[in-house]
Design an enzyme around this catalytic site. Structure first.
Site, PDB file in Angstrom:
ATOM      1  N   ASP A 210       0.887  -0.999   0.169  1.00 24.35           N
ATOM      2  CA  ASP A 210       0.055  -0.006   0.125  1.00 24.35           C
ATOM      3  C   ASP A 210       0.959   1.206   0.043  1.00 24.35           C
ATOM      4  O   ASP A 210       1.827   1.184   0.587  1.00 24.35           O
ATOM      5  CB  ASP A 210      -0.913  -0.153   1.188  1.00 24.35           C
ATOM      6  CG  ASP A 210      -2.034   0.940   1.210  1.00 24.35           C
ATOM      7  OD1 ASP A 210      -2.851   0.826   0.441  1.00 24.35           O
ATOM      8  OD2 ASP A 210      -1.948   1.841   1.999  1.00 24.35           O
TER       9      ASP A 210
ATOM     10  N   GLU B 118       2.262  -0.200  -4.566  1.00 23.81           N
ATOM     11  CA  GLU B 118       0.915   0.674  -5.250  1.00 23.81           C
ATOM     12  C   GLU B 118       1.946   1.788  -5.116  1.00 23.81           C
ATOM     13  O   GLU B 118       2.375   2.660  -4.310  1.00 23.81           O
ATOM     14  CB  GLU B 118      -0.167   0.759  -4.193  1.00 23.81           C
ATOM     15  CG  GLU B 118      -1.229   1.527  -5.041  1.00 23.81           C
ATOM     16  CD  GLU B 118      -2.241   2.138  -3.713  1.00 23.81           C
ATOM     17  OE1 GLU B 118      -3.213   2.495  -4.104  1.00 23.81           O
ATOM     18  OE2 GLU B 118      -1.483   2.473  -2.533  1.00 23.81           O
TER      19      GLU B 118
ATOM     20  N   HIS C   9     -10.278  -2.151  -5.429  1.00 23.94           N
ATOM     21  CA  HIS C   9     -11.347  -1.685  -4.224  1.00 23.94           C
ATOM     22  C   HIS C   9     -11.459  -0.091  -4.183  1.00 23.94           C
ATOM     23  O   HIS C   9     -12.244   0.478  -3.222  1.00 23.94           O
ATOM     24  CB  HIS C   9     -10.797  -2.191  -2.826  1.00 23.94           C
ATOM     25  CG  HIS C   9      -9.723  -1.745  -2.499  1.00 23.94           C
ATOM     26  ND1 HIS C   9      -8.437  -2.135  -2.951  1.00 23.94           N
ATOM     27  CD2 HIS C   9      -9.192  -0.785  -1.717  1.00 23.94           C
ATOM     28  CE1 HIS C   9      -7.378  -1.625  -2.507  1.00 23.94           C
ATOM     29  NE2 HIS C   9      -7.846  -0.516  -1.501  1.00 23.94           N
TER      30      HIS C   9
HETATM   31  O1  TEU Z   1      -4.768   3.919  -1.583  1.00 22.44           O
HETATM   32  C1  TEU Z   1      -3.647   4.839  -1.923  1.00 22.44           C
HETATM   33  C2  TEU Z   1      -4.314   5.872  -2.368  1.00 22.44           C
HETATM   34  O2  TEU Z   1      -3.467   6.825  -2.847  1.00 22.44           O
HETATM   35  C3  TEU Z   1      -5.634   6.582  -2.388  1.00 22.44           C
HETATM   36  O3  TEU Z   1      -5.573   7.732  -2.244  1.00 22.44           O
HETATM   37  C4  TEU Z   1      -6.253   6.163  -3.576  1.00 22.44           C
HETATM   38  O4  TEU Z   1      -5.738   6.927  -4.661  1.00 22.44           O
HETATM   39  C5  TEU Z   1      -7.642   6.806  -3.373  1.00 22.44           C
HETATM   40  O5  TEU Z   1      -8.261   5.749  -2.741  1.00 22.44           O
HETATM   41  C6  TEU Z   1      -8.532   6.698  -4.883  1.00 22.44           C
HETATM   42  O6  TEU Z   1      -9.260   7.693  -4.827  1.00 22.44           O
HETATM   43  C7  TEU Z   1      -4.403   2.845  -0.629  1.00 22.44           C
HETATM   44  C8  TEU Z   1      -5.473   1.894  -0.733  1.00 22.44           C
HETATM   45  O7  TEU Z   1      -5.710   1.386  -1.964  1.00 22.44           O
HETATM   46  C9  TEU Z   1      -6.658   2.702  -0.064  1.00 22.44           C
HETATM   47  O8  TEU Z   1      -7.783   1.777  -0.216  1.00 22.44           O
HETATM   48  C10 TEU Z   1      -6.415   3.365   1.417  1.00 22.44           C
HETATM   49  O9  TEU Z   1      -7.616   3.967   1.736  1.00 22.44           O
HETATM   50  C11 TEU Z   1      -5.156   4.109   1.354  1.00 22.44           C
HETATM   51  O10 TEU Z   1      -4.145   3.490   0.504  1.00 22.44           O
HETATM   52  C12 TEU Z   1      -4.783   4.404   2.709  1.00 22.44           C
HETATM   53  O11 TEU Z   1      -4.131   3.068   3.230  1.00 22.44           O
END
Ligand code: TEU
Ligand code: CA
Length: 566
Positions: free
Chosen positions: A199, A255, A328
């Site tokens: 993440d 990510e 997700h």
């Molecule tokens: O998401 C990373 C992230 O940059 C998020 O801002 C993502 O771009 C956003 O959800 C899209 O609108 C990760 C996870 O995938 C996400 O579910 C988490 O909420 C986030 O990190 C914090 O851990």
């Protein structure tokens, strides 16, 4: 390109809360997943990416972890987890865990200690700063609204949280923090897991200066510019690789929001000194607006193709791509690239998964599950869109009605409605009261009705993945080179995959109208290589229509998409 199992795999993301509820409390759980392993095995996927299942107060549905070595109460026990892993392995399915280590929950024991006093032994596990001129040290905004700094009354300092205030950022510059993370990774590796999805791994090394960032949403500075791709990122990933990853046979995917191809080439470098793959988001941002994602507009196909092709070209032979539209955090692919029809779900799959990289699908995509018909802001669960709505409306920046429409189109909650297993009550997801809305279209769109229907989205995905994982075309589909055709075409996404003497032609009409596509006689790859395409000597591998036939002037029906060996 070096061959590895994870380049040849198909990855299926499970969001456990919404996958399958085994005990009637309305929340999906580990035993629910175990009960569906035969379903996944039949679909033909090879790897499960399990969104977080660790102990968590669920401020951000498990992305706020309070204990990395324990399981969330609602999801079951460690015994249930071990059972899931064992049953998955029996079926040849690997499990990749979600490593959320840029931040923890504020309820994690480290943070509880860290905030207890300024001279606590773990104070420096997190990022604490004094006020500047009596206020926040920088103008940075949290990804989920408000400032990225939270004032701690007791110790008189601010802590940094790039996400919610219940997700304080860890201080990776502290070697003890890195050792803690490596240690918990070893804990899971020793259990026999098969990899990590990491993440926001791009944020672990913050730029040292902590200066204001440009304001692009009208209120707060763009934090991610200051906290991503800092000076030690590659160093920390190499350290993680040497101390943990290299000792096991793992799939790793980082990510990396906002990643450039230059950084991606290092992170996912072919020598494997950092991670295996990157997960980047440029292609799912081309339909955004000047200040972010909250806009409802059609996906501009030429821009999408240009972007995907850039990643294909740049990473070829040097690093490895992830192929995805949905996860997700994204709305449903069939409501974004497609028009909610089953055939549009199939066409989008052909267009996306026939490129070079590892395919990822998100639960329900194989059924053509659609966005949910959200109306008011009270319909949502996700803090991202709820906070964004209030912040933008309070600032008077947008018309609330228009903003609501954009949120209905883009909200992460679209992906989070429960899996539609059958046309029975609650879509067969739970015998209790589901934790979140079930899409009313479950009577038409559900797994039970699709599994034995040869024309269903499910059956198409199954046939498609078999082509990619277990057919004479496997090598070409996985490792072959890529060349885009007709970049300007507004409806047709066409390209060639080639290796040695073999060639595949992929042509996808990503529109609900008839289109014509002129198949070129030859494609000049470089001065020494030109590929001839002869429609008369072609073989159809798969198509969204039963009777697709290749010809020089190809008449494409709505959402007609196919692959031909030429
Ligand atoms: O998401 C990373 C992230 O940059 C998020 O801002 C993502 O771009 C956003 O959800 C899209 O609108 C990760 C996870 O995938 C996400 O579910 C988490 O909420 C986030 O990190 C914090 O851990
Ligand atoms: Ca349950």
């Amino acid at each position: 390109m070096k061959k590895t199992w994870w380049k040849e795999s198909v990855v299926y993301e499970i969001y456990p809360r919404s996958f399958c509820d085994s005990n009637g409390d309305g929340i999906g759980d580990l035993n629910g997943i175990t009960g569906k392993l035969d379903y996944l095995s039949d679909l033909g996927i090879n790897v499960i990416w399990l969104a977080p299942v660790y102990k968590s107060p669920n401020d951000d549905n498990g992305y706020d972890i309070s204990d990395y070595r324990d399981i969330m109460d609602e999801f079951g026990t460690m015994e249930d987890y071990d059972h899931l892993l064992e049953e998955a392995h029996k079926r040849g399915i690997k499990i990749v865990m979600d490593l959320v280590a840029n931040h923890t929950s504020d309820e994690h024991a480290w943070f509880v200690e860290s905030r207890s006093s300024r001279d606590n032994d773990k104070r420096d596990y997190y990022i604490w700063r004094d006020p500047v001129d009596g206020k926040e040290p920088t103008n940075w905004g949290s990804c989920f609204g408000g400032s990225a700094w939270e004032w701690d009354e007791k110790t008189g300092q601010y802590y940094l949280h790039c996400f919610s205030r219940k997700q304080p950022d860890l201080n990776w510059d502290n070697p003890r923090v890195r050792e803690e993370v490596f240690d918990l990774m070893r804990f899971w590796c020793e259990k026999g897991i098969d990899g990590f999805r990491m993440d926001v791994i791009s944020m672990i090394s913050k730029k040292p200066d902590f200066v204001d960032a440009p304001v692009d949403d009208g209120i707060y500075g763009n934090t991610s510019l200051e906290v991503s791709y800092g000076p030690h990122l590659h160093e920390y990933l190499k350290e993680m690789n040497q101390k943990v990853l290299a000792r096991y046979d793992l799939m790793t995917v980082g990510e990396c929001g906002g990643v450039t191809t230059e950084h991606a080439k290092k992170i996912a470098n072919a020598e494997g000194t950092e991670l295996g793959m990157v997960f980047q988001f440029e292609h799912v941002s081309v339909d955004g607006g000047p200040d972010g994602k909250w806009y409802k507009k059609p996906m501009p196909l030429p821009a999408l193709k240009e972007n995907l092709s850039k990643w294909q070209r740049e990473l070829d032979g040097r690093a490895w791509n992830s192929l995805f539209f949905g996860n997700h955090d994204q709305p449903r692919i069939v409501s974004r690239i497609g028009d909610n029809s089953p055939i549009s779900a199939k066409a989008a799959a052909v267009a996306l998964y026939s490129m070079q990289g590892t395919p990822y699908l998100y639960q329900g995509e194989e059924l053509g599950m659609t966005n949910y018909p959200f109306k008011g802001i009270e319909d949502y669960d996700d803090l991202e869109c709820i906070n964004a709505y209030h912040q933008i409306v309070e600032a008077g920046f947008r018309d609330p009605e228009e903003l609501l429409e954009a949120i209905a189109y883009k909200s992460r909650d679209n992906a989070r409605t429960p899996m539609q297993w059958s046309d029975e009550e609650n879509a067969g997801f739970t015998t209790g009261t589901p934790w979140f809305h079930i899409n009313p279209n479950y009577r038409e769109i559900n797994a039970k009705s699709q599994i034995y229907d040869p024309d269903s989205v499910y059956s198409f995905y199954k046939r498609y993945f078999a082509l990619r994982t277990d057919s004479p075309w496997k090598n070409l589909l996985v490792y072959g080179k890529y060349q885009l055709l007709a970049p300007e075409d507004e409806a047709v996404f066409a390209y060639i995959r080639y290796a040695d003497e073999q060639k595949l032609l992929v042509v996808c009409n990503l529109s609900a109208a008839d289109r014509t596509f002129e198949v070129p006689e030859s494609v000049q790859i470089d001065p020494s290589l030109s590929l001839l395409i002869n429609p008369d000597e072609s073989q159809l591998l798969i198509s969204t229509y039963k009777d697709s036939r290749l010809s020089r002037t190809l008449l494409l029906r709505p959402w007609e998409a196919g692959i031909w060996a030429v």
